[in-house]
Motif scaffolding. Structure first.
Motif, PDB file in Angstrom:
ATOM      1  N   TRP A   8       2.529  -5.615 -10.595  1.00  0.00           N
ATOM      2  CA  TRP A   8       2.283  -4.173 -10.595  1.00  0.00           C
ATOM      3  C   TRP A   8       1.800  -3.754 -11.973  1.00  0.00           C
ATOM      4  CZ3 TRP A   8       2.585  -2.177  -5.929  1.00  0.00           C
ATOM      5  CH2 TRP A   8       3.442  -2.743  -4.987  1.00  0.00           C
ATOM      6  N   SER A  40       0.238   6.031 -11.473  1.00  0.00           N
ATOM      7  CA  SER A  40      -0.936   5.164 -11.267  1.00  0.00           C
ATOM      8  C   SER A  40      -0.545   3.724 -10.978  1.00  0.00           C
ATOM      9  CB  SER A  40      -1.877   5.228 -12.474  1.00  0.00           C
ATOM     10  OG  SER A  40      -2.293   6.550 -12.706  1.00  0.00           O
ATOM     11  N   GLU A  41       0.586   3.534 -10.300  1.00  0.00           N
ATOM     12  CA  GLU A  41       1.051   2.173 -10.028  1.00  0.00           C
ATOM     13  C   GLU A  41       0.204   1.550  -8.935  1.00  0.00           C
ATOM     14  OE1 GLU A  41       5.236  -0.116  -9.127  1.00  0.00           O
ATOM     15  OE2 GLU A  41       5.199   1.743 -10.266  1.00  0.00           O
ATOM     16  N   LYS A  42      -0.215   0.308  -9.190  1.00  0.00           N
ATOM     17  CA  LYS A  42      -0.997  -0.424  -8.203  1.00  0.00           C
ATOM     18  C   LYS A  42      -0.749  -1.919  -8.372  1.00  0.00           C
ATOM     19  CE  LYS A  42      -5.067  -0.414 -11.144  1.00  0.00           C
ATOM     20  NZ  LYS A  42      -6.447  -0.029 -11.306  1.00  0.00           N
ATOM     21  N   ALA A  43      -0.969  -2.638  -7.298  1.00  0.00           N
ATOM     22  CA  ALA A  43      -0.827  -4.090  -7.318  1.00  0.00           C
ATOM     23  C   ALA A  43      -2.109  -4.692  -7.874  1.00  0.00           C
ATOM     24  CB  ALA A  43      -0.546  -4.614  -5.918  1.00  0.00           C
ATOM     25  N   THR A  86      -1.605  -8.127  -2.948  1.00  0.00           N
ATOM     26  CA  THR A  86      -2.065  -6.816  -3.410  1.00  0.00           C
ATOM     27  C   THR A  86      -2.249  -5.808  -2.286  1.00  0.00           C
ATOM     28  OG1 THR A  86      -4.359  -7.553  -3.331  1.00  0.00           O
ATOM     29  CG2 THR A  86      -3.203  -7.751  -5.468  1.00  0.00           C
ATOM     30  N   THR A  87      -1.998  -6.191  -1.059  1.00  0.00           N
ATOM     31  CA  THR A  87      -2.091  -5.267   0.070  1.00  0.00           C
ATOM     32  C   THR A  87      -1.238  -5.795   1.212  1.00  0.00           C
ATOM     33  OG1 THR A  87      -3.631  -3.995   1.443  1.00  0.00           O
ATOM     34  CG2 THR A  87      -4.161  -6.317   1.087  1.00  0.00           C
ATOM     35  N   ASP A 147       0.829  -1.206   0.000  1.00  0.00           N
ATOM     36  CA  ASP A 147       0.000   0.000   0.000  1.00  0.00           C
ATOM     37  C   ASP A 147       0.867   1.261   0.000  1.00  0.00           C
ATOM     38  OD1 ASP A 147      -2.552  -1.493   0.244  1.00  0.00           O
ATOM     39  OD2 ASP A 147      -1.702  -2.049   2.192  1.00  0.00           O
ATOM     40  N   ARG A 193       9.907   7.564  -4.698  1.00  0.00           N
ATOM     41  CA  ARG A 193       9.468   6.506  -3.781  1.00  0.00           C
ATOM     42  C   ARG A 193      10.104   6.700  -2.415  1.00  0.00           C
ATOM     43  NH1 ARG A 193      12.245   2.179  -2.363  1.00  0.00           N
ATOM     44  NH2 ARG A 193      11.147   0.432  -1.450  1.00  0.00           N
ATOM     45  N   HIS A 229       3.918   1.440  -1.223  1.00  0.00           N
ATOM     46  CA  HIS A 229       4.514   1.514  -2.558  1.00  0.00           C
ATOM     47  C   HIS A 229       3.524   2.128  -3.555  1.00  0.00           C
ATOM     48  CE1 HIS A 229       7.216   0.444  -5.853  1.00  0.00           C
ATOM     49  NE2 HIS A 229       6.105   0.183  -6.513  1.00  0.00           N
ATOM     50  N   SER A 230       2.288   1.653  -3.535  1.00  0.00           N
ATOM     51  CA  SER A 230       1.282   2.189  -4.464  1.00  0.00           C
ATOM     52  C   SER A 230       1.086   3.685  -4.244  1.00  0.00           C
ATOM     53  CB  SER A 230      -0.048   1.456  -4.290  1.00  0.00           C
ATOM     54  OG  SER A 230       0.072   0.109  -4.695  1.00  0.00           O
ATOM     55  N   ALA A 267       1.278  -0.064 -14.066  1.00  0.00           N
ATOM     56  CA  ALA A 267       1.580   1.368 -13.999  1.00  0.00           C
ATOM     57  C   ALA A 267       1.580   1.949 -15.399  1.00  0.00           C
ATOM     58  CB  ALA A 267       2.939   1.589 -13.353  1.00  0.00           C
TER      59      ALA A 267
END
Length: 155
Positions: free
Chosen positions: A55, A35-38, A43-44, A25, A140, A27-28, A57
């Motif tokens: 990921w 718009s990077e997301k797992a 995923t969390t 979370d 980051r 990292h996202s 992005a």
């Protein structure tokens, strides 16, 4: 093969910085600009040895997916994430955490990568990726420092 190292000083313990650095979370949130997301695997929450995360992005106007795994893990000193599949021919990111100053941490990121597509990839490395990738890591790390140095929420 391009290789770079970035050292970031954080006024928090190595244990705290290590754990925050492995939090999906965080990292996202740190990569919100791309718009990077797992979207697959873990995923969390926190990652541990053997965990895999995919990921998604947007970089350079193109949507990318990269699946990486935590291939080394020695809390609170070191972990490695490396690409299993994705846009790079090779991606290896070693994270090191060592005590620094009075209660702080020197967080070192050592990254080696190779772009795909042979000669075209080497051109992309020279023209864009050698500047872009360190920039992403600095963004980051600024976020990780902000989270790690924030006072804990009241009980």
């Amino acid at each position: 093969m391009p290789r770079f190292e970035i050292v970031t000083h954080v006024m928090a313990s190595p244990e705290r910085v290590f754990d925050i650095s492995l939090d999906v979370d965080v990292h996202s949130a740190s990569m919100a600009g791309s718009s990077e997301k797992a979207v697959g695997g873990v995923t969390t929450g926190g990652l541990k040895l053997g965990d895999t995360v995919t990921w998604q992005a947007r970089h350079f106007g193109i949507r990318w997916r990269m699946t990486s795994t935590i291939s080394a893990y020695d809390r609170p000193g070191h972990f490695v994430d490396q690409q299993v599949s994705g846009p790079f021919k090779r991606w290896h990111h070693a994270h090191y955490f060592r005590p620094y100053g009075h209660g702080g941490t020197a967080m070192s990121d050592v990254i080696e990568f190779v772009a795909p597509l042979g000669p075209l990839g080497r051109i992309a490395e020279l023209l864009a990726l050698r500047r872009y990738m360190p920039h992403l890591i600095r963004v980051r790390n600024r976020y990780i420092r902000q989270v790690a140095e924030a006072p804990p929420p009241p009980d």
